[in-house]
Design an enzyme around this catalytic site. Structure first.
Site, short mmCIF file in Angstrom:
data_model
loop_
_atom_site.label_atom_id
_atom_site.label_comp_id
_atom_site.label_asym_id
_atom_site.label_seq_id
_atom_site.Cartn_x
_atom_site.Cartn_y
_atom_site.Cartn_z
N GLU C 60 40.20 -1.59 -7.56
CA GLU C 60 41.42 -2.28 -7.16
C GLU C 60 41.89 -3.26 -8.23
O GLU C 60 43.09 -3.56 -8.31
CB GLU C 60 41.24 -2.99 -5.82
N ASP C 85 41.78 -5.04 3.56
CA ASP C 85 40.44 -5.56 3.32
C ASP C 85 39.98 -5.29 1.88
O ASP C 85 39.19 -6.03 1.32
CB ASP C 85 39.46 -4.89 4.28
N PRO C 89 39.14 -7.31 -4.00
CA PRO C 89 38.70 -7.22 -5.40
C PRO C 89 39.86 -7.45 -6.38
O PRO C 89 39.64 -7.85 -7.52
CB PRO C 89 38.17 -5.78 -5.52
N HIS C 129 37.96 -2.58 8.04
CA HIS C 129 39.13 -1.72 8.29
C HIS C 129 39.97 -2.36 9.39
O HIS C 129 40.61 -1.67 10.16
CB HIS C 129 38.70 -0.31 8.71
#
Ligand SMILES: Cc1ncc(C[n+]2csc(CCOP(=O)(O)OP(=O)(O)O)c2C)c(N)n1
Ligand SMILES: Cc1ncc(C[n+]2csc(CCOP(=O)(O)OP(=O)(O)O)c2C)c(N)n1
Ligand SMILES: [Mg+2]
Ligand SMILES: [Mg+2]
Lengths: 324, 343, 324, 343
Positions: C60, C85, C89, C129
């Site tokens: 990410e 979520d 990163p 999630h």
């Protein structure tokens, strides 16, 4: 009792706990031979060696993640993020991992980790050497967030943080490192996490603050001769709700002062708490003073000074609330 | 040299016939568990699940090489690993059914994110790659405390792209930590094929860039995986540092029960992949090595089926967690030293 | 007008803007051949090819950082984070980089980036999630944070976000993807970023919410027969202060409902704003309903349901505030 | 073969004597700027500053190889790069003095974080490593728009440890993007030596792990750096993908004005490093290649000194930004399309 600066108190705390507990070790960028960019770990490398005072490669994901692994295995890592601003690459490890380990295993594992980082502005460090990031961490349940405003508390809270069985994020005001000085006992002692402190008693209003700004609040109250009760949060999360509510019930007014940018900062949470638990006692709106919503602190000292809360602006906010 | 040809590969590694039978059983059990969980998902009883079908040899073979004191950092797909490690099938099913008596997570995590102090398995999580740093931290802890333990880290091909992987590999290499990086390359990160993930032929090529040993193994061959892992562990124990083991295998089902690989995988390719079955592989090996015995095989199948049946019933009969229980274990509930000393 | 689900509306918006503007491209994990794990980009790969619908490696930091670089060069990347979520990163790239580019260059560079991510619970996805992370992004000045609650708004706001010359973080409720359906015009249109919407007029109290919870608020008001004005924020940051304050001045009461964990969530900011600008109009405390402070959403559906705000809890909170 | 010995290295690269003189001038100017800024910091006029002393050859040599259309992603230490790129010394000093007429940042960033649309320099920032991903995004944009442009990314040895580096290198390699990864390995990440940063001998070894070309160069030799960069650019333009160029050099001052390297660096080592002076190197080369001319050298020094003196005065006479100006440029101030279409 000896007078020490905040940075000395922090060094003291690290030294004391490394002495007390062989599981405690320090890791981060430049914490070793150099002793940290603010010298928080000065002398520890010499005293405890590389295994316990570890210079890491430049990767905050690794600093946090490796510390988390070691903490799950029972060690007591104290990870330094060189600036609070540079803890963001590690945000996933801290917020998604460290914060959830105890809960997600229903207590089978824990993560007794301390992450230390200098925060705050006023040193012309611009966008990435000035940030207040406590709101980000405070928003994640499972983390404790601590910000001392005195050298005494810095030492006692840091020792408490290291002994705490859960992850504690510990922010130290970089401008306060040498500016803040007070009496600090030798030897080890703790200051409890989760408890605010009445830094000044008063009846006219409650001023809630923490870190370096706390001092400016005290000075403003003094200078203005306003009978303000000044509450030093010390722990940002979990908030000492009882202390905040108790004081506001007494004074009827509340001003929250932070150096962070205003919107979605911790000032809002305090406004909400006061509304929930002390609304009927309010003689005026919960008010706040913060840095305006800029994407970064400017380097230019004139602009920086213009933006940041200071004694005068706090005094003005107090006067305004007092008049209400 | 020619004499060696008569020694079976498992014997060359010091494994006995019973070891091979045990490996066989663990793989059969893994598959039986996996199949059942998948079916239970389709029945709406297990809400989500990542199958390890096709990866049993990589998982069981590597875990079989571990010493009891070694530690494991795992992802969400390691059912074979925890079975080889000794987690009871009852615990696995109680977990999958989010029951209150599951020792892993008690209803909190989605299935397969195992964690156990007893089995030395660090708690797994969903964010891909994070466990790599944890595993390296675990190895650091072992060295710190002067313990002769290695940590094995399980992860997929996709995880090698993460920042966590980079941090972990580099740190482990710099400090020559006792780590085995066990990459199960199942060729996919959900729908993203290896070709869009990295530009080298084998991920082991990445190892050298960290100053680490790299070993490529056939992840469908449980004996080979065992041997490579044991060699890597030997290096770890003796202070020679980390090893990156790439076990090439196939993901024989969709990424998870939530995924439908028909969207991105041609049916003929899936069919072709089915031929790469680690269990059939081992069967063939056992036959060649005169270790095959229909009776033993049948017994293994029956025993696994019985264990799984028992575990299913156990789980179904187990209590769900109380809703309000979810507010517990946020922080340690005992007073900390810090708090005891004050106020 | 055709009725569409929220996910269809989002797909429509992406398609429309890719058609309108060749600089627009989509990148993320599994957005290509698969069409995204929620199928938000379904069909786009076939229509626009790999260059414009790009499956990235699993990182990410890279998704955000590469998109930022491309945006600085004038492209219009729409980056998908597979789940909100998993945007953490990338938090450093988004909060320290994207948010600061225009400001730090005094306008020389800009970062016209959209980051899309599904958020929210109720699908038994557990800790990673289910998250609501809007408070984290909203706290960083320089970012706009948008959360639609209708399919109509989803399409119009996403097109507006793509056309916006600054970084917009766009959260879509994953449970709402197929649950939420309403009339969505064909062709392109925009809904302005920064403007709340009165979803239901009323005089007894103001209920502020957004995303999936907005619907529960509407249903609760309906079911209870409470004359609540329900305000759909649509944009979390910058908040539509005037709309909030205006409504509370009219109704005298304010309830804020979020699915996020309570402490330091956006509920606090609204409490603070109302205190600052409408205190004298308040006939009761600014109140809030949120998920209790747990480190993660549990997988067990019973626990999950027990934790999350729902119609009944919202109705109870409304009744309580109405009685005040 | 023996005939080649008579061709100087710069000639072999197609450089003329004037090019060498230009390189020399840019290096002299870089050093003059650097020395002055350091001194101005000591006088309290420039508040913080990262010197590039010792890295002039790596910076000027590589930037000299760029075409005007190429893009740059840089860190905070690239004064020589922006000088070679054509940033005026006046702009550099107006920036360092946080003046309102600085086109880079107008008082907002700490010195050295340049950014310029005109010079194709993406805005730099302090977080180490982030520009690596931006640079790769820039290269992606060039390919996307079908432009024959490369992006060069400047970063230090420390930055290779970051997650951003990993993401950037991998993505660039997978898509064979026109990127030059120009690593100035000055042996330190503040006080952390190479030995604690990575376990390979040369960082170029990392390149192969991504499927990327790696080139090791003497970062003290401006001609060699130029040649390696030009070769890397040629690969970039022709679609052969990214190259990792490691330029070994020395950091001849403390990390920044805020650092005191006496805490971690032995004085004799610092002294020894001083002998590795890229400017002295070039001087020796020029002498050997019969390009040295005392007059030209003196003129270069004088011209640089005059430019720097002028720039200092210019900066000192320039206005500071108005405090309230800091609230501008948070978002675009024009109404967006989106807003125009509505309400
Ligand atoms: C940080 C992060 N990003 C995205 C995801 C969503 N996701 C879950 S599994 C997966 C692919 C993982 O691939 P790989 O590492 O090869 O493991 P495999 O599933 O094949 O075993 C992705 C993208 C995630 N869990 N974490
Ligand atoms: C993410 C991040 N972490 C920490 C820092 C603090 N810091 C500034 S420069 C630096 C060292 C960088 O070393 P290197 O990449 O070798 O570049 P050099 O300074 O040697 O040119 C560090 C740790 C930072 N700026 N960003
Ligand atoms: Mg995979
Ligand atoms: Mg360096």
């Amino acid at each position: 009792m000896p007078i020490k600066t905040m940075i000395e108190a922090i060094r003291d705390a690290l030294d004391a706990e490394m002495q007390n507990d062989p599981r405690v070790f320090v890791l981060g960028e430049d914490v070793g031979v150099k002793g940290g960019v603010f010298l928080a770990t000065d002398g520890l490398y010499k005293k405890y060696g590389m295994k316990r005072v570890l210079d890491t490669p430049l990767n905050e994901i690794g600093i946090a993640g490796i510390a988390i692994g070691a903490a799950m295995r029972g060690l007591r890592p104290v990870a330094e993020m060189q600036f609070a601003d540079y803890s963001l690459p590690a945000f996933d490890q801290i917020a998604n991992e460290a914060a959830t380990i105890r809960w997600r295993t229903a207590g089978e594992f824990s993560c007794p980790l301390v992450v230390r980082a200098p925060y705050g502005a006023g040193v012309h460090g611009a966008l990435w050497h000035s940030q207040s990031v406590e709101a980000l961490y405070a928003h994640r349940p499972g983390l404790k967030v601590v910000i001392p405003s005195t050298a005494y508390d810095a030492k006692g809270l840091l020792i408490a943080a290291i002994r705490d069985p859960d992850p504690v994020i510990f922010f130290e005001h970089k401008k306060g490192y040498r500016l803040i000085k007070d009496e600090v006992p030798d030897g080890d002692y703790t200051v409890p996490i989760g408890k605010a402190r009445i830094a000044r008693e008063g009846d006219a209003m409650t001023v809630v603050s923490y870190g370096l700004m706390l001092h400016y609040c005290l000075e403003a109250a003094q200078a203005e001769g306003i009978d303000a009760e000044v509450l030093d949060l010390r722990t940002i999360s979990p908030l000492d709700r009882a202390a905040i509510v108790g004081s506001v019930k007494k004074t009827g007014k509340c001003l929250v002062v932070t150096e962070d940018t205003q919107s979605f900062s911790i000032t809002g949470e305090i406004a909400a708490i006061v509304n929930e638990d002390a609304f009927e006692y309010l003689d005026g709106p919960v008010s706040r003073l913060a840095t305006p919503d800029v994407p970064g602190m400017p380097h230019d000292p004139g602009q920086e000074e213009w933006l940041l809360p200071n004694r005068e602006k706090i005094a003005e906010a107090m006067r305004k609330l007092a008049r209400y | 040299m020619s004499a060696e040809n008569h020694i079976s590969r498992h014997e060359a590694l010091g494994l006995h016939g019973e070891d091979v039978h045990e490996l066989y059983y663990q793989m059969v059990l893994t598959r039986t568990v996996d199949d059942r969980l998948w079916n239970l998902n389709r029945q709406g009883k297990v809400l989500a699940f990542a199958s390890c079908l096709g990866q049993e040899a990589a998982q069981v073979g590597s875990a079989y090489a571990l010493a009891p004191d070694d530690w494991l950092a795992i992802s969400y797909r390691e059912h074979g690993v925890v079975i080889a490690r000794g987690m009871s099938v009852r615990d696995i099913f109680a977990y999958a059914y989010h029951r209150d008596n599951d020792p892993n997570t008690r209803g909190r995590q989605i299935p397969g994110h195992y964690g156990s102090q007893k089995l030395h398995i660090l708690t797994a999580s969903s964010p891909v790659g994070t466990q790599l740093a944890h595993g390296v931290g675990s190895a650091w802890a072992s060295v710190y405390e002067g313990k002769r333990e290695a940590t094995i880290i399980y992860f997929g091909d996709g995880a090698t792209s993460t920042g966590d992987f980079h941090a972990a590999a580099n740190f482990a290499a710099v400090h020559k930590l006792p780590v085995v990086f066990l990459c199960q390359n199942n060729e996919w990160a959900i729908s993203v094929p290896n070709t869009l993930q990295y530009a080298v032929k084998h991920l082991t090529e990445r190892a050298a860039g960290y100053g680490m040993m790299g070993t490529l193994v056939d992840g469908l061959d449980v004996i080979e995986v065992f041997g490579a892992t044991r060699a890597a562990l030997a290096r770890a124990y003796s202070g020679e540092g980390p090893t990156f083991v790439e076990a090439k295998c196939k993901r024989l089902r969709s990424h998870t029960t939530e995924d439908d690989d028909r969207r991105y995988r041609r049916r003929e390719d899936v069919e072709a992949d089915r031929a790469h079955d680690p269990l059939a592989n081992l069967e063939a090996y056992m036959k060649a090595a005169s270790l095959w015995d229909e009776g033993v095989a049948r017994q293994a199948g029956e025993k696994a089926a019985a264990e799984v049946e028992d575990a299913t019933q156990y789980a179904e009969a187990s209590p769900l967690p109380k809703p309000s229980e979810t507010l517990t274990h946020i922080f340690a509930e005992v007073k900390t030293d810090a708090h005891q000393n004050d106020d």
